[in-house]
Write an enzyme that holds these catalytic residues in place. Structure first.
Site, PDB file in Angstrom:
ATOM      1  CB  CYS A  72     -10.806   6.562  18.987  1.00 32.64           C
ATOM      2  SG  CYS A  72     -11.596   4.908  18.664  1.00 32.64           S
ATOM      3  CB  CYS A  81      -4.739   3.594  17.251  1.00 35.44           C
ATOM      4  SG  CYS A  81      -5.688   4.639  16.059  1.00 35.44           S
ATOM      5  CD  GLN A 287       2.261   5.905  -0.309  1.00 39.97           C
ATOM      6  OE1 GLN A 287       2.083   6.012   0.736  1.00 39.97           O
ATOM      7  NE2 GLN A 287       3.299   5.460  -0.952  1.00 39.97           N
ATOM      8  CG  ASP A 393       8.716   3.240  -1.247  1.00 35.32           C
ATOM      9  OD1 ASP A 393       8.830   2.852  -0.385  1.00 35.32           O
ATOM     10  OD2 ASP A 393       7.823   3.836  -1.693  1.00 35.32           O
ATOM     11  CB  CYS A 420       7.638   1.097   5.336  1.00 32.60           C
ATOM     12  SG  CYS A 420       7.657  -0.365   4.455  1.00 32.60           S
TER      13      CYS A 420
HETATM   14  N1  SAH Z   1       6.802   3.629  -4.338  1.00 31.22           N
HETATM   15  C1  SAH Z   1       5.506   3.440  -4.446  1.00 31.22           C
HETATM   16  C2  SAH Z   1       4.954   1.999  -3.898  1.00 31.22           C
HETATM   17  C3  SAH Z   1       5.925   1.489  -2.678  1.00 31.22           C
HETATM   18  S1  SAH Z   1       5.381  -0.056  -2.023  1.00 31.22           S
HETATM   19  C4  SAH Z   1       4.646   4.235  -3.877  1.00 31.22           C
HETATM   20  O1  SAH Z   1       5.122   5.204  -3.115  1.00 31.22           O
HETATM   21  O2  SAH Z   1       3.366   4.372  -3.922  1.00 31.22           O
HETATM   22  C5  SAH Z   1       6.485  -1.431  -2.597  1.00 31.22           C
HETATM   23  C6  SAH Z   1       6.130  -1.588  -4.081  1.00 31.22           C
HETATM   24  O3  SAH Z   1       7.149  -2.745  -4.186  1.00 31.22           O
HETATM   25  C7  SAH Z   1       4.914  -2.437  -4.094  1.00 31.22           C
HETATM   26  O4  SAH Z   1       4.229  -2.160  -5.142  1.00 31.22           O
HETATM   27  C8  SAH Z   1       5.292  -3.974  -4.293  1.00 31.22           C
HETATM   28  O5  SAH Z   1       4.600  -4.649  -5.263  1.00 31.22           O
HETATM   29  C9  SAH Z   1       6.763  -4.013  -4.931  1.00 31.22           C
HETATM   30  N2  SAH Z   1       7.661  -4.890  -5.019  1.00 31.22           N
HETATM   31  C10 SAH Z   1       7.813  -5.944  -4.105  1.00 31.22           C
HETATM   32  N3  SAH Z   1       8.886  -6.653  -4.028  1.00 31.22           N
HETATM   33  C11 SAH Z   1       9.482  -6.036  -5.415  1.00 31.22           C
HETATM   34  C12 SAH Z   1      10.684  -6.458  -6.249  1.00 31.22           C
HETATM   35  N4  SAH Z   1      11.541  -7.448  -5.871  1.00 31.22           N
HETATM   36  N5  SAH Z   1      10.835  -5.706  -7.193  1.00 31.22           N
HETATM   37  C13 SAH Z   1      10.150  -4.865  -7.697  1.00 31.22           C
HETATM   38  N6  SAH Z   1       9.132  -4.346  -6.993  1.00 31.22           N
HETATM   39  C14 SAH Z   1       8.609  -5.034  -5.802  1.00 31.22           C
END
Ligand code: SAH
Length: 465
Positions: A72, A81, A287, A393, A420
């Site tokens: 880039c 980045c 994603q 997640d 993450c």
């Molecule tokens: N597993 C999904 C998204 C993960 S991102 C994937 O792989 O695409 C994390 C998600 O957690 C987001 O969608 C967010 O809105 C949700 N989130 C945040 N706090 C939360 C809570 N207390 N209870 C349930 N969901 C929550």
């Protein structure tokens, strides 16, 4: 050390925001654009008691991992980045080390356990052009020309660049059409400071599996003048499926407005992860790195160890991507998500794929799961609810501790933690290890090459009593 001092230092590590880290007699220097192995000359900009931020003046001896010709042109000025100038192999090593180091230091996980559990980081074969989504801010330069690009780190000044190395090739062509159209019809770009002008952002999404393309202009107005001309020009691009605009008249950093209006074609594109199809609208969460997402979910599936008889909870499920990916191997999947629109998308995605053994609950995981447990007990004469496999997640802040307590009480055999942020992962693993779980497998996945971010999947099993 004082402001304006010039120092020479060897870079040993990379910090959380991607700056190179060097030390002089125990004093820490953070130097943007330097990479592990460089010896650099830098000027101190801001000095604190134990550390300072310094500006790179000159790379005295380049690291053996330094990339001579970065992909880039604007690698240093653009905020997208952070570590593109470091060879990809070394980036991967750095990410794996970061996960290991966090799990040991914050998680207190012994080295012996980690060395048995940690599997090699999953990198990309082609670590460029991996993003299926780009949001280009639109502005006007000093000569009155319309520009598209990215924000410089920490600011909102636009670094013109239509050819982001992380995005797909068609982005450049789309931006060219939009900008030519704006100049031809004298359509203004939005000025954040003055809260004036029309076109704020161009959102582009590309389905890697289906090759469908979506363009959505975010505008500070109710209508796009001559929108039909733009739509007709964009529709000539092969794969173009959806051209829309989004109304955002607020003074805000939020990119998209709530309302989406059609210009041409459908309101959504379709894409697949594995065998599961998704409808993606301009506002849907999806994603951004589809190749690595499939790898990530594949690992989560393997760690879940499903035989077809299990009930799986997918907590923080978003639009249900993990739930639907696991459903084929599970008896029943329950997803929990707090954002109502995401839950609607999740249910819609399940329906569209004819997947019937999933159910989605709207609410906070830390409320929904214990309530489910209480209801089960009431309906089963006090018998406690037992969970087989729980997948979490969470966002960067990690899991609510009360929720982890509930998962433990429900006696989950296996917990698959998709994270993450290795620091909050480590904190949560420490809690779970204290409650009778052991870390069995850990694997970092590089979802975001050339940035400092790293995704980790971890398998915990309940220890035999
Ligand atoms: N597993 C999904 C998204 C993960 S991102 C994937 O792989 O695409 C994390 C998600 O957690 C987001 O969608 C967010 O809105 C949700 N989130 C945040 N706090 C939360 C809570 N207390 N209870 C349930 N969901 C929550």
């Amino acid at each position: 050390m004082q402001k304006n001092d010039v120092v020479t230092v060897k870079i040993e590590d990379i910090g959380n925001s991607g700056e190179g880290i060097g030390k002089i007699d125990g004093y820490t220097l953070f130097i943007k654009d330097s990479i592990i192995g460089d010896v650099v000359e830098a000027r101190i900009m801001k000095a604190k008691k134990n550390y300072a931020y310094a500006k790179l003046l000159n790379v005295v001896t380049p690291s053996e991992y330094r990339v001579e010709h970065p992909a880039c042109q604007v690698v240093r000025s653009c905020g997208g980045c952070q570590i593109q100038e470091m060879e990809y192999g070394r980036q991967l090593q750095f990410k794996e080390d970061k996960v290991r180091e966090n799990l040991m230091r914050i998680g207190g996980i012994p080295r012996e356990i980690l060395s048995g559990a940690m599997e090699p980081v999953v990198g990309m074969e082609e670590p460029f052009a991996y993003r299926n989504k780009a949001q280009f801010p639109i502005g006007t330069d000093r000569n009155g020309r319309i520009v598209a690009g990215f924000y410089a780190g920490r600011t909102h000044s636009i670094i013109p660049n239509r050819k982001c190395a992380l995005g797909v090739e068609v982005n450049e062509r789309i931006l060219g059409i939009v900008i030519d159209f704006m100049e031809e019809y004298r359509i203004s770009s939005y000025d954040e400071g003055e809260h004036r002008g029309l076109v704020r952002h161009v959102l582009i999404r590309y389905g890697f599996q289906t090759k469908e393309i979506m363009v959505c202009l975010v505008i500070n107005g109710e209508e796009l003048p001559h929108g039909e001309v733009l739509a007709q020009r964009l529709s000539a691009i092969e794969g173009m499926t959806s051209v829309t605009f989004s109304v955002n008249r607020e003074r805000t950093n939020v990119i998209m407005g709530d309302v989406i209006r059609p210009l041409w074609g459908q309101m959504y594109i379709t894409d697949r992860i594995g065998d599961v199809k998704y409808q993606i609208s301009p506002l849907s969460f999806y994603q951004v790195n589809p190749v690595q997402t499939e790898n990530l979910y594949g690992i989560a599936l393997e760690y879940a160890g499903l035989t077809g008889t299990e009930t799986v909870w997918d907590l923080y499920c978003g639009i249900g991507t993990i739930s639907l990916f696991l459903a084929g191997k599970a008896k029943q999947v329950y997803g929990v998500e707090v954002v109502p629109q995401a839950v609607r998308d999740a249910r819609n995605n399940a329906g569209m794929n004819g997947i019937r053994n999933v159910e989605f609950f709207e609410g906070k995981a830390e409320k929904v799961l214990p309530e489910f447990g209480r209801r089960y007990e009431e309906e089963h004469g006090g018998e406690r609810y037992h969970a087989d496999v729980v997948v979490v997640d969470p966002p960067r802040k990690g899991c609510d501790e009360g929720l982890l307590g509930t998962i433990v009480e429900m006696g989950a055999e296996r917990i698959v933690y998709v994270s993450c942020d290795p620091a909050t992962l480590a904190r949560d693993l420490k809690f779970l290890r204290g409650e009778g779980y052991e870390v069995e497998r850990v694997r970092a996945v590089d979802q975001f090459p050339h940035t400092v971010h790293v995704e980790t999947v971890c398998l915990l099993s309940k220890k035999a009593q």
